[in-house]
Design an enzyme around this catalytic site. Structure first.
Site, PDB file in Angstrom:
ATOM      1  N   HIS A 226       7.958   2.816  11.179  1.00 32.13           N
ATOM      2  CA  HIS A 226       7.350   2.398  12.441  1.00 32.13           C
ATOM      3  C   HIS A 226       8.111   1.191  12.997  1.00 32.13           C
ATOM      4  O   HIS A 226       8.260   0.166  12.317  1.00 32.13           O
ATOM      5  CB  HIS A 226       5.886   1.994  12.232  1.00 32.13           C
ATOM      6  CG  HIS A 226       4.965   3.122  11.856  1.00 32.13           C
ATOM      7  ND1 HIS A 226       5.318   4.451  11.873  1.00 32.13           N
ATOM      8  CD2 HIS A 226       3.655   3.096  11.469  1.00 32.13           C
ATOM      9  CE1 HIS A 226       4.280   5.190  11.509  1.00 32.13           C
ATOM     10  NE2 HIS A 226       3.270   4.399  11.252  1.00 32.13           N
TER      11      HIS A 226
ATOM     12  N   ARG B  68       3.443   7.565  19.535  1.00 32.16           N
ATOM     13  CA  ARG B  68       4.030   8.437  18.507  1.00 32.16           C
ATOM     14  C   ARG B  68       5.401   8.866  19.010  1.00 32.16           C
ATOM     15  O   ARG B  68       5.537   9.323  20.156  1.00 32.16           O
ATOM     16  CB  ARG B  68       3.145   9.673  18.291  1.00 32.16           C
ATOM     17  CG  ARG B  68       3.630  10.574  17.170  1.00 32.16           C
ATOM     18  CD  ARG B  68       3.363  10.006  15.783  1.00 32.16           C
ATOM     19  NE  ARG B  68       1.955   9.905  15.480  1.00 32.16           N
ATOM     20  CZ  ARG B  68       1.445   9.155  14.498  1.00 32.16           C
ATOM     21  NH1 ARG B  68       2.240   8.437  13.723  1.00 32.16           N
ATOM     22  NH2 ARG B  68       0.145   9.109  14.288  1.00 32.16           N
TER      23      ARG B  68
ATOM     24  N   ARG C  69     -12.188  -0.626   5.225  1.00 33.20           N
ATOM     25  CA  ARG C  69     -11.330  -1.803   5.460  1.00 33.20           C
ATOM     26  C   ARG C  69     -12.100  -2.985   6.033  1.00 33.20           C
ATOM     27  O   ARG C  69     -11.817  -4.133   5.698  1.00 33.20           O
ATOM     28  CB  ARG C  69     -10.194  -1.450   6.428  1.00 33.20           C
ATOM     29  CG  ARG C  69      -9.065  -0.693   5.789  1.00 33.20           C
ATOM     30  CD  ARG C  69      -7.925  -0.496   6.773  1.00 33.20           C
ATOM     31  NE  ARG C  69      -7.011   0.521   6.282  1.00 33.20           N
ATOM     32  CZ  ARG C  69      -6.417   1.432   7.055  1.00 33.20           C
ATOM     33  NH1 ARG C  69      -6.631   1.440   8.361  1.00 33.20           N
ATOM     34  NH2 ARG C  69      -5.605   2.317   6.520  1.00 33.20           N
TER      35      ARG C  69
ATOM     36  N   CYS D  79      -0.852   1.376   8.587  1.00 32.35           N
ATOM     37  CA  CYS D  79       0.602   1.262   8.390  1.00 32.35           C
ATOM     38  C   CYS D  79       1.285   0.350   9.422  1.00 32.35           C
ATOM     39  O   CYS D  79       2.200  -0.416   9.071  1.00 32.35           O
ATOM     40  CB  CYS D  79       1.241   2.652   8.385  1.00 32.35           C
ATOM     41  SG  CYS D  79       0.544   3.795   9.578  1.00 32.35           S
TER      42      CYS D  79
ATOM     43  N   LYS E 155      -7.281  -0.614  15.372  1.00 35.77           N
ATOM     44  CA  LYS E 155      -6.949  -1.097  14.016  1.00 35.77           C
ATOM     45  C   LYS E 155      -5.931  -2.240  14.093  1.00 35.77           C
ATOM     46  O   LYS E 155      -6.079  -3.262  13.431  1.00 35.77           O
ATOM     47  CB  LYS E 155      -6.359   0.043  13.179  1.00 35.77           C
ATOM     48  CG  LYS E 155      -7.351   1.143  12.833  1.00 35.77           C
ATOM     49  CD  LYS E 155      -6.638   2.236  12.026  1.00 35.77           C
ATOM     50  CE  LYS E 155      -7.326   3.563  12.133  1.00 35.77           C
ATOM     51  NZ  LYS E 155      -6.530   4.680  11.626  1.00 35.77           N
TER      52      LYS E 155
ATOM     53  N   THR F 197       5.060   5.053   4.947  1.00 29.45           N
ATOM     54  CA  THR F 197       4.406   5.643   3.759  1.00 29.45           C
ATOM     55  C   THR F 197       4.702   4.847   2.497  1.00 29.45           C
ATOM     56  O   THR F 197       4.103   5.097   1.468  1.00 29.45           O
ATOM     57  CB  THR F 197       4.797   7.127   3.536  1.00 29.45           C
ATOM     58  OG1 THR F 197       6.192   7.206   3.212  1.00 29.45           O
ATOM     59  CG2 THR F 197       4.482   7.971   4.740  1.00 29.45           C
TER      60      THR F 197
HETATM   61  P1  NAP Z   1      -2.448  14.291   4.715  1.00 26.64           P
HETATM   62  O1  NAP Z   1      -0.983  14.476   4.623  1.00 26.64           O
HETATM   63  O2  NAP Z   1      -3.222  15.117   5.661  1.00 26.64           O
HETATM   64  O3  NAP Z   1      -3.067  14.480   3.241  1.00 26.64           O
HETATM   65  C1  NAP Z   1      -4.451  14.523   3.015  1.00 26.64           C
HETATM   66  C2  NAP Z   1      -4.763  14.699   1.533  1.00 26.64           C
HETATM   67  O4  NAP Z   1      -6.189  14.708   1.381  1.00 26.64           O
HETATM   68  C3  NAP Z   1      -4.268  15.997   0.929  1.00 26.64           C
HETATM   69  O5  NAP Z   1      -3.991  15.801  -0.451  1.00 26.64           O
HETATM   70  C4  NAP Z   1      -5.477  16.911   1.065  1.00 26.64           C
HETATM   71  O6  NAP Z   1      -5.536  17.928   0.062  1.00 26.64           O
HETATM   72  C5  NAP Z   1      -6.606  15.938   0.798  1.00 26.64           C
HETATM   73  N1  NAP Z   1      -7.856  16.400   1.407  1.00 26.64           N
HETATM   74  C6  NAP Z   1      -8.048  16.853   2.682  1.00 26.64           C
HETATM   75  N2  NAP Z   1      -9.347  17.213   2.852  1.00 26.64           N
HETATM   76  C7  NAP Z   1      -9.963  16.983   1.674  1.00 26.64           C
HETATM   77  C8  NAP Z   1     -11.293  17.175   1.219  1.00 26.64           C
HETATM   78  N3  NAP Z   1     -12.255  17.646   2.007  1.00 26.64           N
HETATM   79  N4  NAP Z   1     -11.577  16.843  -0.080  1.00 26.64           N
HETATM   80  C9  NAP Z   1     -10.633  16.340  -0.910  1.00 26.64           C
HETATM   81  N5  NAP Z   1      -9.351  16.147  -0.528  1.00 26.64           N
HETATM   82  C10 NAP Z   1      -9.021  16.463   0.750  1.00 26.64           C
HETATM   83  O7  NAP Z   1      -2.804  12.762   5.095  1.00 26.64           O
HETATM   84  P2  NAP Z   1      -1.960  11.429   4.818  1.00 26.64           P
HETATM   85  O8  NAP Z   1      -1.038  11.149   5.931  1.00 26.64           O
HETATM   86  O9  NAP Z   1      -1.454  11.462   3.434  1.00 26.64           O
HETATM   87  O10 NAP Z   1      -3.084  10.306   4.958  1.00 26.64           O
HETATM   88  C11 NAP Z   1      -4.042  10.075   3.942  1.00 26.64           C
HETATM   89  C12 NAP Z   1      -4.851   8.825   4.286  1.00 26.64           C
HETATM   90  O11 NAP Z   1      -3.970   7.694   4.286  1.00 26.64           O
HETATM   91  C13 NAP Z   1      -5.514   8.858   5.671  1.00 26.64           C
HETATM   92  O12 NAP Z   1      -6.748   8.205   5.593  1.00 26.64           O
HETATM   93  C14 NAP Z   1      -4.530   8.084   6.539  1.00 26.64           C
HETATM   94  O13 NAP Z   1      -5.139   7.512   7.661  1.00 26.64           O
HETATM   95  C15 NAP Z   1      -4.049   7.030   5.557  1.00 26.64           C
HETATM   96  N6  NAP Z   1      -2.724   6.473   5.838  1.00 26.64           N
HETATM   97  C16 NAP Z   1      -1.660   7.297   6.096  1.00 26.64           C
HETATM   98  C17 NAP Z   1      -0.400   6.740   6.316  1.00 26.64           C
HETATM   99  C18 NAP Z   1       0.812   7.596   6.607  1.00 26.64           C
HETATM  100  O14 NAP Z   1       1.884   7.006   6.914  1.00 26.64           O
HETATM  101  N7  NAP Z   1       0.723   8.923   6.527  1.00 26.64           N
HETATM  102  C19 NAP Z   1      -0.221   5.355   6.278  1.00 26.64           C
HETATM  103  C20 NAP Z   1      -1.323   4.544   6.003  1.00 26.64           C
HETATM  104  C21 NAP Z   1      -2.558   5.114   5.784  1.00 26.64           C
HETATM  105  P3  NAP Z   1      -5.062  19.469   0.340  1.00 26.64           P
HETATM  106  O15 NAP Z   1      -3.569  19.469   0.238  1.00 26.64           O
HETATM  107  O16 NAP Z   1      -5.733  20.175  -0.795  1.00 26.64           O
HETATM  108  O17 NAP Z   1      -5.576  19.852   1.683  1.00 26.64           O
END
Ligand code: NAP
Length: 354
Positions: free
Chosen positions: A243, A236, A110, A150, A206, A329
């Site tokens: 949020h 949280r 970013r 977010c 951030k 999300t």
């Molecule tokens: P999450 O629910 O933990 O999902 C992570 C994803 O990444 C899963 O598909 C997981 O696959 C995959 N993954 C984990 N380790 C991996 C590896 N070593 N190699 C390849 N794939 C891998 O996380 P999330 O909340 O969706 O967040 C994802 C990103 O978006 C983060 O960087 C977070 O900071 C950002 N973000 C999140 C939000 C939010 O509201 N949640 C908002 C803005 C930004 P498996 O299922 O196979 O483990």
């Protein structure tokens, strides 16, 4: 009719990945052609690999698709990334090197000088960085574009019209952030039930820095950061999605309360003019009730793509204070990246690979 653009989703089984799968189900310009996640999921069908945790059923189109590894041999033109920051940086770079347009939700790139932190309502001119990015990285046939954190996302949609109309001097913001923001399985139930946690790793940094890049000006090939200061305190809370943020703001010119509210309510910008498919009709929506916005009642406004503001009133320390709400999300993650990709299509910045 021109074929749809083929998209891949990195981290397709995660919280953000699931939202991509849902939002892209009937997208007029994009179709999900490939999905990838960790080696725990690779080789399985999506329905075997994914612990579907968002409301609504897992779309039929994706259930039997095979989950692949996050390596740059996917059959698509662009990739949306919902990967954890522990590995997103390297993987996204590899995809950009292999010629993909990468639209990332992760923090890793970013703040790179030559990577747009794009919010189409606010800073489409930052896309001028793409040519510079490709010049700086001769090995990068594709490029990386990021969307904000977010909490930042919800905040900047409200800050942008205020900055244009009155100039921002300083901001104090207290966030109350939903559980889905921590991914899955996220925060342990025994830590969050009957509780509020006044700490989210890296979040305050951030929220205090990203808005200054987003609201910065693109001049001589660089982003000149906006010069206001932000102080953030992030919490949280025991809410599923959405949020809530309590904002106090000091402005360079002091408007009346009516002018302040009108600047927010009347805000329209490029995605609305271009009628991008995911654009909210109104990026900022004002709710009147004394006790609004609230996550449960207001997070779906404009299909989760707007910032909802309310409780706007004068402040004895700053000029005004108000509350705002954003769906973390949707506009805070997957929806933001999809809107960015729609802008790329309109501006003819997407390259067909497949
Ligand atoms: P999450 O629910 O933990 O999902 C992570 C994803 O990444 C899963 O598909 C997981 O696959 C995959 N993954 C984990 N380790 C991996 C590896 N070593 N190699 C390849 N794939 C891998 O996380 P999330 O909340 O969706 O967040 C994802 C990103 O978006 C983060 O960087 C977070 O900071 C950002 N973000 C999140 C939000 C939010 O509201 N949640 C908002 C803005 C930004 P498996 O299922 O196979 O483990």
């Amino acid at each position: 009719m021109k074929r749809k653009w083929k998209v891949g989703i990195l981290g397709a089984t995660g919280t953000v990945g699931q939202r991509f799968i849902q939002l892209l189900e009937r997208h007029p310009w994009f179709e999900v052609a490939d999905i990838a996640a960790s080696d725990r999921s690779a080789g399985k069908s999506y329905q075997q690999a994914c612990p579907w945790k968002i409301s609504g059923h897992m779309p039929v189109y994706v259930r039997k698709m095979k989950v692949k590894d996050c390596v740059p041999n996917l059959d698509c033109d662009l990739v949306f990334s919902g990967l954890p920051s522990s590995m997103a940086g390297e993987v996204e770079t590899a995809f950009a090197q292999a010629g993909y347009a990468v639209l990332s939700n992760s923090k890793n790139h970013r703040m790179d000088e030559d990577v747009p932190l794009l919010v189409p309502e606010i800073n489409s001119e930052h896309l001028g960085l793409l040519a510079i990015q490709q010049k700086n990285h001769h090995d990068r046939a594709g490029y990386i574009i990021t969307n904000p954190n977010c909490s930042t996302m919800a905040l900047v949609l409200a800050l942008a019209p205020l900055d244009v109309a009155f100039g921002i001097e300083k901001i104090h913001v207290v966030t109350m952030q939903a559980l889905s923001g921590a991914g899955y399985p996220g925060v342990a139930s025994l830590d969050i039930i009957d509780n509020v946690i006044p700490y989210i790793a890296d979040e305050e940094e951030k929220v205090e820095t990203e808005p200054c890049k987003i609201l910065g000006k693109f001049r001589d090939g660089k982003i000149m950061f906006a010069d206001f200061k932000i102080s953030a305190q992030c919490h949280r809370v025991n809410v599923l999605d959405g949020h809530l943020e309590a904002v106090s703001i000091a402005l360079k010119q002091r408007p009346s309360l009516h002018q302040f509210i009108e600047a927010l309510k009347s805000y329209r910008s490029l995605p609305q003019e271009l009628e991008l498919p995911s654009a909210p009709q109104f990026p900022v929506v004002h709710v009147e009730g004394l006790d609004r916005p609230q996550p449960r009642f207001d997070r779906e406004v404009e299909n989760g793509m707007a910032t909802v503001v309310g409780r706007i009133r004068p402040c004895k320390v700053f000029d005004f204070k108000f509350d705002l709400l954003g769906h973390n999300t949707i506009r805070g993650a997957a929806g933001a990246a999809i809107l960015n990709a729609e802008l790329l299509v309109k501006q003819r910045l997407l390259m067909a690979r497949s």
